[in-house]
Scaffold this motif. Structure first.
Motif, PDB file in Angstrom:
ATOM      1  N   TYR A 424      74.456  95.865  29.397  1.00 56.09           N
ATOM      2  CA  TYR A 424      74.928  94.916  30.409  1.00 56.09           C
ATOM      3  C   TYR A 424      73.939  93.759  30.558  1.00 56.09           C
ATOM      4  CZ  TYR A 424      75.922  93.202  35.159  1.00 56.09           C
ATOM      5  OH  TYR A 424      76.194  92.413  36.259  1.00 56.09           O
ATOM      6  N   GLU A 466      68.465  83.318  37.150  1.00 55.33           N
ATOM      7  CA  GLU A 466      67.927  84.622  37.538  1.00 55.33           C
ATOM      8  C   GLU A 466      69.064  85.420  38.172  1.00 55.33           C
ATOM      9  OE1 GLU A 466      63.830  85.637  39.588  1.00 55.33           O
ATOM     10  OE2 GLU A 466      65.301  85.158  41.128  1.00 55.33           O
ATOM     11  N   THR A 467      69.488  86.483  37.522  1.00 54.98           N
ATOM     12  CA  THR A 467      70.566  87.300  38.075  1.00 54.98           C
ATOM     13  C   THR A 467      70.023  88.107  39.254  1.00 54.98           C
ATOM     14  OG1 THR A 467      70.053  89.207  36.687  1.00 54.98           O
ATOM     15  CG2 THR A 467      71.635  87.598  35.795  1.00 54.98           C
ATOM     16  N   PHE A 468      70.941  88.745  39.977  1.00 51.69           N
ATOM     17  CA  PHE A 468      70.471  89.571  41.098  1.00 51.69           C
ATOM     18  C   PHE A 468      69.570  90.690  40.587  1.00 51.69           C
ATOM     19  CE2 PHE A 468      70.504  93.009  44.100  1.00 51.69           C
ATOM     20  CZ  PHE A 468      70.307  92.378  45.297  1.00 51.69           C
ATOM     21  N   HIS A 469      69.990  91.303  39.482  1.00 54.46           N
ATOM     22  CA  HIS A 469      69.161  92.358  38.869  1.00 54.46           C
ATOM     23  C   HIS A 469      67.737  91.858  38.647  1.00 54.46           C
ATOM     24  CE1 HIS A 469      71.657  95.885  37.611  1.00 54.46           C
ATOM     25  NE2 HIS A 469      72.658  95.040  37.785  1.00 54.46           N
ATOM     26  N   TRP A 471      66.255  89.272  39.998  1.00 53.66           N
ATOM     27  CA  TRP A 471      65.601  88.966  41.282  1.00 53.66           C
ATOM     28  C   TRP A 471      65.018  90.236  41.891  1.00 53.66           C
ATOM     29  CZ3 TRP A 471      66.714  90.673  46.273  1.00 53.66           C
ATOM     30  CH2 TRP A 471      66.008  90.021  47.316  1.00 53.66           C
ATOM     31  N   TRP A 472      65.838  91.294  41.832  1.00 51.01           N
ATOM     32  CA  TRP A 472      65.384  92.564  42.419  1.00 51.01           C
ATOM     33  C   TRP A 472      64.161  93.095  41.667  1.00 51.01           C
ATOM     34  CZ3 TRP A 472      67.143  95.003  46.812  1.00 51.01           C
ATOM     35  CH2 TRP A 472      66.603  96.272  47.054  1.00 51.01           C
TER      36      TRP A 472
ATOM     37  N   LEU B   6      73.124  99.434  47.472  1.00 48.22           N
ATOM     38  CA  LEU B   6      73.850  98.186  47.295  1.00 48.22           C
ATOM     39  C   LEU B   6      74.553  98.155  45.931  1.00 48.22           C
ATOM     40  CD1 LEU B   6      74.413  95.338  48.458  1.00 48.22           C
ATOM     41  CD2 LEU B   6      72.355  94.568  47.258  1.00 48.22           C
ATOM     42  N   VAL B   8      76.210  95.356  43.947  1.00 43.21           N
ATOM     43  CA  VAL B   8      76.361  93.896  44.048  1.00 43.21           C
ATOM     44  C   VAL B   8      77.609  93.363  43.384  1.00 43.21           C
ATOM     45  CG1 VAL B   8      73.996  93.143  44.408  1.00 43.21           C
ATOM     46  CG2 VAL B   8      74.823  93.503  42.060  1.00 43.21           C
ATOM     47  N   ASP B  13      76.214  89.379  40.701  1.00 39.59           N
ATOM     48  CA  ASP B  13      74.993  89.493  39.899  1.00 39.59           C
ATOM     49  C   ASP B  13      74.815  88.303  38.964  1.00 39.59           C
ATOM     50  OD1 ASP B  13      72.684  90.714  38.775  1.00 39.59           O
ATOM     51  OD2 ASP B  13      73.911  91.399  37.078  1.00 39.59           O
ATOM     52  N   PRO B  17      74.004  85.142  42.366  1.00 36.91           N
ATOM     53  CA  PRO B  17      72.994  86.100  42.835  1.00 36.91           C
ATOM     54  C   PRO B  17      72.505  85.798  44.240  1.00 36.91           C
ATOM     55  CG  PRO B  17      72.115  84.702  41.059  1.00 36.91           C
ATOM     56  CD  PRO B  17      73.584  84.457  41.123  1.00 36.91           C
ATOM     57  N   GLY B  20      74.143  87.824  46.762  1.00 33.05           N
ATOM     58  CA  GLY B  20      73.603  89.183  46.829  1.00 33.05           C
ATOM     59  C   GLY B  20      72.320  89.220  47.649  1.00 33.05           C
ATOM     60  N   ILE B  21      71.484  88.196  47.460  1.00 32.06           N
ATOM     61  CA  ILE B  21      70.226  88.123  48.193  1.00 32.06           C
ATOM     62  C   ILE B  21      70.514  87.923  49.684  1.00 32.06           C
ATOM     63  CG2 ILE B  21      68.071  86.811  48.449  1.00 32.06           C
ATOM     64  CD1 ILE B  21      68.440  86.119  45.368  1.00 32.06           C
ATOM     65  N   VAL B  24      71.466  91.197  51.137  1.00 31.03           N
ATOM     66  CA  VAL B  24      70.304  92.051  51.379  1.00 31.03           C
ATOM     67  C   VAL B  24      69.693  91.700  52.736  1.00 31.03           C
ATOM     68  CG1 VAL B  24      67.959  92.620  50.607  1.00 31.03           C
ATOM     69  CG2 VAL B  24      69.812  92.425  48.931  1.00 31.03           C
ATOM     70  N   GLU B  28      69.511  94.099  55.984  1.00 30.03           N
ATOM     71  CA  GLU B  28      68.209  94.495  56.530  1.00 30.03           C
ATOM     72  C   GLU B  28      68.070  94.095  57.996  1.00 30.03           C
ATOM     73  OE1 GLU B  28      65.658  94.731  52.368  1.00 30.03           O
ATOM     74  OE2 GLU B  28      65.439  92.940  53.611  1.00 30.03           O
ATOM     75  N   VAL B  34      67.721  98.803  52.260  1.00 31.05           N
ATOM     76  CA  VAL B  34      68.563  98.531  51.090  1.00 31.05           C
ATOM     77  C   VAL B  34      67.933  99.092  49.825  1.00 31.05           C
ATOM     78  CG1 VAL B  34      69.687  96.755  49.696  1.00 31.05           C
ATOM     79  CG2 VAL B  34      69.462  96.423  52.166  1.00 31.05           C
ATOM     80  N   ARG B  35      68.704  99.902  49.127  1.00 33.40           N
ATOM     81  CA  ARG B  35      68.275 100.414  47.824  1.00 33.40           C
ATOM     82  C   ARG B  35      69.230  99.859  46.776  1.00 33.40           C
ATOM     83  NH1 ARG B  35      67.089 106.667  49.614  1.00 33.40           N
ATOM     84  NH2 ARG B  35      65.666 106.097  51.310  1.00 33.40           N
ATOM     85  N   PHE B  36      68.707  99.629  45.623  1.00 31.28           N
ATOM     86  CA  PHE B  36      69.533  99.001  44.575  1.00 31.28           C
ATOM     87  C   PHE B  36      69.419  99.803  43.279  1.00 31.28           C
ATOM     88  CE2 PHE B  36      69.938  95.803  41.096  1.00 31.28           C
ATOM     89  CZ  PHE B  36      71.280  95.502  41.293  1.00 31.28           C
TER      90      PHE B  36
END
Lengths: 481, 266
Positions: A424, A466-469, A471-472, B6, B8, B13, B17, B20-21, B24, B28, B34-36
């Motif tokens: 992915y 920068e995807t969310f993935h 970023w995380w 979460l 997303v 994603d 993104p 998604g942020i 979060v 919060e 929040v766990r991802f």
């Protein structure tokens, strides 16, 4: 045995474009469908008995479909006991042959008809006309589209796509051809009055009447017709020969079950508690009677119905042709009924057409005419699982390889990549790299492969830098900061 | 702290993104930890609706495997994807197991696992309103509230039957949601339908925009929002192509902005 249904030979893209470019039709159909669906909603509010009847109707109809092969002989015996003649037609061809032969045996020249989707399915009018028989539709909507030489665009309201101006023009031309006075104006009353005057003559001159059957009751051998115009009363009493053409799925066992079912087409189709007229035919004229046909012929038709029995699609046979699914369907509202190319349009049409014909016609329908919005599933009073049926038919198309191999390969590849986190993430990096070719001013304006259609009319943000993935990974690895 | 996992969605994603942020932050602020799960990908609805059920089931099994290790709520940033997990997964996976030669026991086991995951799945606005079920915040003055046009996705409406939650979640943040005429009509997105039948899909987008614009003109709404990013990307993409720029924001972005304003104002 697969059914035979007519199909418009024009390709879908052309049918669709014709619908989309017909501004008048789209406006008209938008108003009509909204009025019907609002009506359906309103008629049930504050009427709990109506909802209870609907639930009971679902149970009764499902059971009737289960018992179809037991109900038919019972219905047949009771029709015969009251002096009617019965026939069983396995497909459209057999049905048409039977009716044409009855007409020929009696040297029939003029036929009057009630509205019947089944006879549209059989193309019965056409068959009779090629034998030199004049066929006149007596339902107002059907009468209108017959003048326009069109097919119904809506299973309940066949002329729903036409507005008053268009109907006035049709009637004016018609009056010109006959040398009679045209309608006085384009208001509903004048137009109806014109049709009524013309139809009076037809009723009196016809030597054969043809009806469909909204329901049939096995315990008494009765064919039930519901109309809002009373035309079925005329068709079933005036001509000497009466033919009723009824789908085998229309038979219910008892009057008690008919009682809960009979309100449903009107309530769900147009938001009325009951149709204005209900016509029962329980045999030809008997000696004690002064009116009614001398002969009554009942043709029960399968035409593919049995293919659905004992499959996940069996509930489709519960359809009461109310049109509620068409009225709420976003695609139907945009392209109109003729774009489907089948006598059955809308959600029920895209499910029923391939099923009844074993995919021999219009296999594109489940793919091209559904956004999977589930509005039809919500609207269907008989609780037919239309949205899932559409999805299942799409699956069936994949199985039968009715989908381009390149599309199937794309889906396989996509699933393979995205069923692992690594694949992915990798695919998004590739897309980010590849999309540079398709970007302008920070937005994607085209793309290859199956996404291409999107960009014919819409832009799309590019895959983010920068995807969310990512970023995380960067900001939250090891838990919230 | 209330732990949540979460989900997303692939579209947030890859294409938004920041939505998604924002989610979060919104979570919060409302007491969520929040766990991802980083192995997550996509729910597979694109494939499922397209009739590619074996392919969809591959993604569904991956989803179940990724999310089944805890018993915390799975907060989804899409009503449609949540509905896919909750309503379609159990039978989709079980049928695929059987059709690919698996045993009945295996199918039943997978079905059970999918059901357990489905029971935990919840769309974001549903989670938000669950935290404060009593409803709207009293501190906000309704007259001065920011108005936004709310588009309710079809699966949110008809599969999750979550018709009140997005509206309630917005109201809790002092935002006035406005509904559009023919609100129950599909916007035309429909997953891959937007690509394969782009003409019908676009006609529906245009009809939706006509209705949105009427409301915007009447009520001076500041943006269009929804609990489903798919619909929004489709609608935003359409107006972008037409050279128009009315703001289109995912629900969490709107709430996040309101949260920040409130913090700044007090």
């Amino acid at each position: 045995m697969a059914g035979i249904l007519p199909a418009d030979p024009t390709p879908w893209t052309k049918r669709r474009d014709a619908g989309l470019s017909d501004v008048t039709m789209r406006r008209t159909i938008g108003i009509v469908t909204k009025r019907f669906s609002t009506g359906q909603h309103n008629v049930f509010s504050g009427y709990p008995e109506g909802s209870l009847a609907r639930q009971a109707a679902v149970v009764a109809k499902r059971q009737a479909i289960r018992d179809m092969d037991k109900l038919w002989p019972r219905f047949r015996a009771n029709v015969e006991a009251r002096g009617g003649r019965t026939y069983y037609a396995r497909d459209a061809q057999e049905a048409v042959t039977i009716v044409v032969k009855i007409a020929q045996n009696h040297q029939v020249q003029r036929v009057i008809k009630t509205k019947s989707m089944l006879t549209e399915e059989l193309q019965l009018n056409h068959a009779l006309e090629t034998q030199g028989v004049l066929v006149v539709e007596t339902d107002l909507g059907e009468y209108i589209i017959q003048r326009a030489q069109e097919t119904p665009s809506h299973i309940l309201a066949p002329a729903a796509h036409k507005n008053r101006d268009q109907i006035e023009t049709l009637f004016r031309d018609d009056a010109g051809g006959r040398g009679i006075a045209p309608p006085q104006s384009n208001d509903a009353q004048s137009l109806t009055l014109y049709a009524r005057q013309c139809l009076r003559e037809e009723f009196l001159q016809a030597d054969m009447g043809i009806t469909g059957g909204n329901f049939a009751v096995a315990e008494t051998g009765t064919v039930v017709l519901i109309t809002n115009e009373g035309n079925a009363d005329m068709v079933t009493t005036l001509p000497q020969i009466l033919v009723s053409v009824v789908g085998i799925e229309k038979i219910v066992d008892t009057w008690e079950n008919l009682g809960v079912l009979i309100q449903q087409p009107a309530m769900n189709g147009i938001g009325q508690r009951l149709s204005s007229y209900t016509t029962f035919v329980s045999g030809p004229r008997r000696e004690s009677m002064v009116e009614g046909p001398a002969e009554w012929h009942v043709v029960v038709v399968d035409n593919g119905r049995h293919l659905l029995r004992d499959t996940v699609f069996e509930d489709v046979l519960s359809c009461i042709r109310c049109g509620a699914c068409l009225n709420v369907c976003p695609v139907f509202r945009q392209v109109g009924g003729h774009a489907y190319g089948s006598v059955y349009s809308g959600p029920i049409g895209i499910v029923e057409t391939p099923l009844l014909t074993d995919w021999s016609i219009l296999p594109e329908l489940p793919t091209v005419a559904c956004t999977v919005c589930h509005a039809c599933g919500e609207a269907c009073p008989m609780e037919i699982d239309l949205p899932h049926h559409v999805i299942q038919l799409r699956q069936e198309k994949v199985r039968r390889r009715l989908v381009a191999a390149s599309v199937t390969r794309s889906y396989r590849w996509w699933a393979q990549l995205w069923s692992t986190a690594g694949g992915y993430r990798r695919s998004l990096r590739w897309a980010r790299w590849g999309q540079r070719l398709y970007q302008r001013q920070g937005t994607l304006r085209s793309a290859p492969g199956i996404a291409r259609g999107w960009f014919m009319s819409r832009n799309m943000p590019p895959v983010a830098a920068e995807t969310f993935h990512e970023w995380w990974d960067k900001h939250r690895m090891g838990g919230p900061s | 702290m209330k732990p949540v996992e979460l989900f997303v969605t692939c579209m947030v994603d890859a294409f938004r993104p920041t939505a998604g942020i924002a989610a979060v932050r919104v979570l919060e602020r409302r007491g969520a930890e929040v766990r991802f799960p980083q192995e997550q990908t996509c729910c597979g609805q694109f494939s499922y609706n397209g009739g590619y059920h074996h392919e969809a089931a591959q993604l569904a099994r991956h989803f179940v495997a990724v999310f089944e290790s805890s018993d915390h709520p799975i907060v989804a940033l899409s009503g449609s994807c949540a509905a896919m997990v909750i309503h379609e997964y159990p039978s989709l996976i079980a049928e695929d197991v059987l059709s690919t030669g698996g045993s009945k026991e295996e199918a039943a086991d997978w079905k059970h696992r999918a059901e357990q995951v489905g029971l935990r799945a919840i769309e974001l606005s549903q989670w938000i309103t669950q935290q404060r079920p009593e409803g709207a915040a009293a501190s906000h003055d309704a007259k001065s509230a920011t108005s936004v046009v709310l588009h309710q996705g079809c699966h949110m409406r008809r599969l999750l039957k979550a018709n009140a939650e997005p509206e309630a979640a917005l109201r809790q943040s002092g935002i006035q949601p406005l509904t559009v005429g023919d609100e129950d009509q599909c916007c035309g997105f429909g997953g891959t339908y937007s690509m394969t039948e782009w003409k019908v899909s676009t006609a529906l987008a245009d009809a939706k925009w006509d209705n949105i614009k009427k409301v915007v003109q009447e009520h001076a709404a500041t943006c269009l929002t929804s609990a489903d990013l798919g619909c929004l990307l489709h609608l935003e993409g359409r107006q972008s192509r037409l050279g128009e720029t009315f703001p289109v924001l995912y629900l969490a972005e709107v709430i996040d902005q309101a949260d920040q304003q409130e913090k700044g104002g007090t």
